[in-house]
Structure formats: C-alpha cells, structure tokens
Motif scaffolding. Structure first.
Motif, PDB file in Angstrom:
ATOM      1  N   ASP A  39       0.790  -1.231   0.000  1.00 35.67           N
ATOM      2  CA  ASP A  39       0.000   0.000   0.000  1.00 35.67           C
ATOM      3  C   ASP A  39       0.819   1.275   0.000  1.00 35.67           C
ATOM      4  N   ILE A  40       2.081   1.196   0.462  1.00 33.53           N
ATOM      5  CA  ILE A  40       2.837   2.424   0.697  1.00 33.53           C
ATOM      6  C   ILE A  40       4.331   2.114   0.748  1.00 33.53           C
ATOM      7  N   LYS A  49      -4.591   3.053   3.006  1.00 31.97           N
ATOM      8  CA  LYS A  49      -5.525   2.580   1.977  1.00 31.97           C
ATOM      9  C   LYS A  49      -6.494   1.568   2.599  1.00 31.97           C
ATOM     10  N   THR A  89      -2.340   1.410   7.691  1.00 32.51           N
ATOM     11  CA  THR A  89      -2.374   1.576   6.242  1.00 32.51           C
ATOM     12  C   THR A  89      -3.214   2.794   5.868  1.00 32.51           C
ATOM     13  N   ASP A  95       7.204   6.598   3.580  1.00 26.72           N
ATOM     14  CA  ASP A  95       6.446   7.497   4.446  1.00 26.72           C
ATOM     15  C   ASP A  95       6.220   6.940   5.840  1.00 26.72           C
TER      16      ASP A  95
END
Length: 473
Positions: A77-78, A305, A303, A102
């Motif tokens: 997701d990231i 998302k 998360t 991040d």
C-alpha cells in the motif's frame, strides 16, 4: 534539518554501502556513522522525515516473523523504511538514512535498560505505534548475567511509557503485554489482538501466573499457550476484549483455514473500520497465529488505503509458504517416511510452542533429540525438561547445544534418571560442521518415524543447515 545532521547523513550514506564490502554490522554501520557525527538525539530529525511515522515492534518471541509479515502487508500500500533482525538504534537510523518511504517498520529487541536504551529509542524515534508480541522471562539473561524479570519487563514497558500520541498494539491473551496497554489507555489508543476459539488449548501443566496489576495469582478460564489465555484477577484486572481476533480455525495436515475479524481505529484516515477474512495458510504453528494477528492488527491500524485491507491480507496470507519463517525457526519437514520437527527453542516458551506444533503430526512413538543450554541456565533446562516430559518420548538423545560439554552432561544425567536408556553425544561447539552432520545423521537414522530436535544452538546457521540437508535428500 541542521547543517550537522546534513553532514552526518552525507557521511553515513557514503560509509554505509562501503561497510557491506566487509564483515560486521552492515545493517547498522550508516547509523553508527550518523550517531558518531551528529549524536544520538539527532535521530529525531531523521524520524521527522516520515510522513506518517514509525512503528516499533518488540517482545520475547515473534518479533522477526511479525515484522516480516507487517512489511509484506504495508509494502502493498505504501513505500516503507524497515529494519529487522538487527535490534539496535543504529539499525533504525540506517534504515531512515538509506531507504525511502512514508512510514517506518522497525524490529527492536530489548533485554535490559542499559543495552536496550528503550526510553531513548522512544524519545528520538518518537513512534506512532509500539507493538508487543509476548513477554516472558526466558530472555532476561544478558552477557551471562541473569536479570530480574521485573527489570526485563520494565525495559519493555519503557519503549511506550512516555508515548502521548499514537497506538499501543498488544497481545490481549498475554496478561503482561495486555497490562502495558491497560496502563496507557488514557494517554494513547490501544488495540488488542487475541484468540476467540475453543480449538486451541495447552497440554502442559499450568504454572501459576502473577497478576501484573497486584501480584495475586491470576485465575484462568482457559489457556492457549503457556501464560496466554482468558484470565481475570480479584483486583479487577482482566483480559481486555480484542479488537482483532481469531474466531474460527480448521486444521488439516496440509493447510489451516483461519477466520479473523477486526474492528479498530485507522490512524491515517482517522476513522473506525472493520474487516472479516477467511485465510488459507500452511500449518505454520500456533505461535504464528499470534504473529499473524499482530501483523494484521498493525497493518489495519496504519495503512492509508483502508479499502485495500481485506484484499491485501488475502494477497499476503493466501500465498504464504513456509519461507516467511526466519532461518533457524522451528519447522516440520518430511524425509522419506520420517516426520522431523526441528529448530531453535532456546527458552521454555519457544520450546513449548515447538512441542505444540509438533504434537499435531505425531501418530506413533517419538524420539526427542535435545540440545542443551549453557552453564547458569538451569532455569531454561527446567523448562525444557517439562517440555520433554510433556511429549512423553519413547527415546531421548542429548547433545550439547552450547559450548559447555560438562554442563550438557550434567543435564543429561538428570534426564537419564527419568529416561534410563537416554543417550549422550558430547559434540563440540567449536566443530560445528561435525555437530551439524551428526545431528542430521541422528535424525535420519532414527529408529522412530517421528523425531523432534530442539533446544539451544547456533540460532540460525546450525538449525537451517540441518533443515536444508533434510529437505535436499
């Protein structure tokens, strides 16, 4: 960012990759350079570079596996920065310097306050999430010195004690970790994970467990693994309701089907969410159910998302194979007609978990090949001996797991009183290749179809070498 920090980062970026050309602490070297130049407090400026923040995972057992699973989940997701299997503040700093992302995911093992500096880590990393797997006395020994359990426990607590923002994510079935969340419930949000099933239970004799709130003996409605279970105390402290829980499980020798339900608060989106998944996983052991719950709880908390939560959980766990287990950890392998369980079990809790995992495969007489602890580790031996007796093996073989052959023979003589036909092989720790070959030979030439080999040893290399020899042939 200050000029001093910019210079320190530049030197660390140059020096870090160079360190990988030689031996030593490659994962930590960039952080060591940075800390030497800018000072350890300057790590807080590196932490500030994360858009979401850092998650730090600790506990007695399960840290590496939980961290690995969490990295797999969040990476879908990231972009993340991560560090595992290198439990130092410098390893965290190295990841912050050398990686991009991040959010940070960092494993952090703590055995005492002096070496683990947990309060310093909390202050300079300033995590938005601290994750506890389980806390038990087995890792309280540092540099040959046995530390009081209360000091070991305090060291774990200090990693989250001064938090004023974010989440503590903790095992509700473990009263010690649950209490850490309970005490901080007015300062930060707490997410608990645990079991809500009747199909998992402990077959070991129950030990008395002190209430972490008042010191009285806890009452257990049921036990899952060792000190984990559904508990309460007359002082009012009791097992908190889990936010993420295992609600159903179906066992076969080929696969397990897990139903996991969650209802919790998502940090990046600032909203309550819920999910429900049925996962098909390999028969990876009861301990990995907890690692699964810990990683999913942490993932769903952080998360950004939230629409992806169920699909990402399925993507990671429905495609899981045993390679996710770190090298040297306990596995059951099949070699010809033999079923052999082997791997590190260097403390009582780990050995019990290994035995519970192996027990589901045993359908006949069992041989136990036991690798012993070191001098001044009699308490570990006592826990190991309880595990041996609980499995009731038909035959026991004893091998030194650490360096002292003399101490291993003392442990063997105690075992021999219970198992008169037990055998002892005084294999040298310094001749590790010879030891590995002999342990392999003992397993494959055993007179029994079911063999468990566990205890102490070289944490990864020894166990993984034997395992790979069994798999290849």
């Amino acid at each position: 960012m200050s000029i001093k920090v910019v210079i320190a980062k530049t030197l660390a970026k140059i020096g870090g990759p160079v360190s990988k050309l030689g031996s030593g602490s490659g994962k930590s070297f960039a952080g060591i350079i940075f800390s030497k130049v800018a000072g350890i407090d300057a790590i807080s400026e590196l932490s500030d570079d994360l858009a979401i923040g850092s998650i730090v995972l600790t506990g007695t057992n399960g840290k590496t596996t939980t961290t690995t699973l969490l990295i797999d989940l969040l990476s879908n997701d990231i972009p993340i920065r991560s560090s595992f299997e290198s439990n130092t503040i410098n390893a965290i700093a190295s990841a912050l310097i050398q990686q991009k992302g991040d959010i940070g995911v960092f494993e952090y093992g703590i055995r005492n306050i002096k070496y683990g500096i947990p309060d310093t880590v909390q202050r300079v990393v300033d995590p938005i999430g601290v994750v506890y797997t389980t806390i038990s006395p087995e890792h309280a020994q540092v540099a040959g010195v046995k530390n009081p359990f209360k000091d070991y426990y305090k060291a774990k607590e200090l990693l989250s004690q001064n938090m004023t923002n974010g989440f503590i994510i903790t095992n509700t079935d473990d009263p010690r970790t649950a209490f850490l969340g309970y005490k901080k419930r007015n300062d930060v949000k707490v997410h608990y994970y645990g079991l809500e099933v009747d199909d998992i239970h402990d077959f070991f004799d129950a030990d008395a467990i002190e209430c972490p709130a008042c010191g009285r003996e806890l009452n257990y409605e049921k036990r899952f693994l060792n000190h984990r279970g559904v508990y309460s105390c007359e002082c009012g402290f009791k097992r908190p309701e889990p936010n993420v829980k295992l609600t159903n499980i179906k066992f076969t020798n080929e696969k397990w089907i897990l139903t996991i339900e969650g209802n919790l608060f998502n940090y990046p989106n600032n909203q309550q969410i819920s999910f429900n998944v049925d996962l098909t996983v390999p028969p990876f052991g009861f301990h990995n159910i907890y690692n699964t719950l810990a990683s999913i709880t942490t993932y769903a908390t952080f998360t950004p998302k939230i629409d992806n939560i169920e699909s990402t959980i399925h993507k990671v766990f429905d495609n899981l194979d045993m390679s996710f287990i770190p090298p040297g950890r306990f596995e059951v392998v099949h070699h010809g007609n033999k079923t052999i369980g082997l791997g590190q079990g260097d403390n009582g809790d780990a050995a019990k978990i290994n035995a519970l995992f192996m027990n589901q495969f045993i359908e006949g007489p069992l041989e136990f090949i036991y690798t012993t602890p070191e001098e001044n580790e009699e308490d570990i031996f006592e826990d190991h001996f309880k595990v041996i007796k609980a499995l009731n093996p038909a035959h026991v073989i004893v091998v030194p797991g650490r360096k002292s052959i003399e101490k291993a023979e003392e442990y063997y003589n105690i075992i021999k009183k219970e198992y008169p036909d037990a055998e002892f092989y005084p294999l040298s720790y310094d001749e590790m290749t010879k030891r590995i070959n002999k342990l392999y030979e003992l397993a494959v030439e055993s007179n029994y179809d079911y063999v468990i080999m566990t205890g102490c040893g070289e944490e990864q290399a020894m166990w993984e070498s034997i395992k790979q020899k069994l798999i290849r042939r």
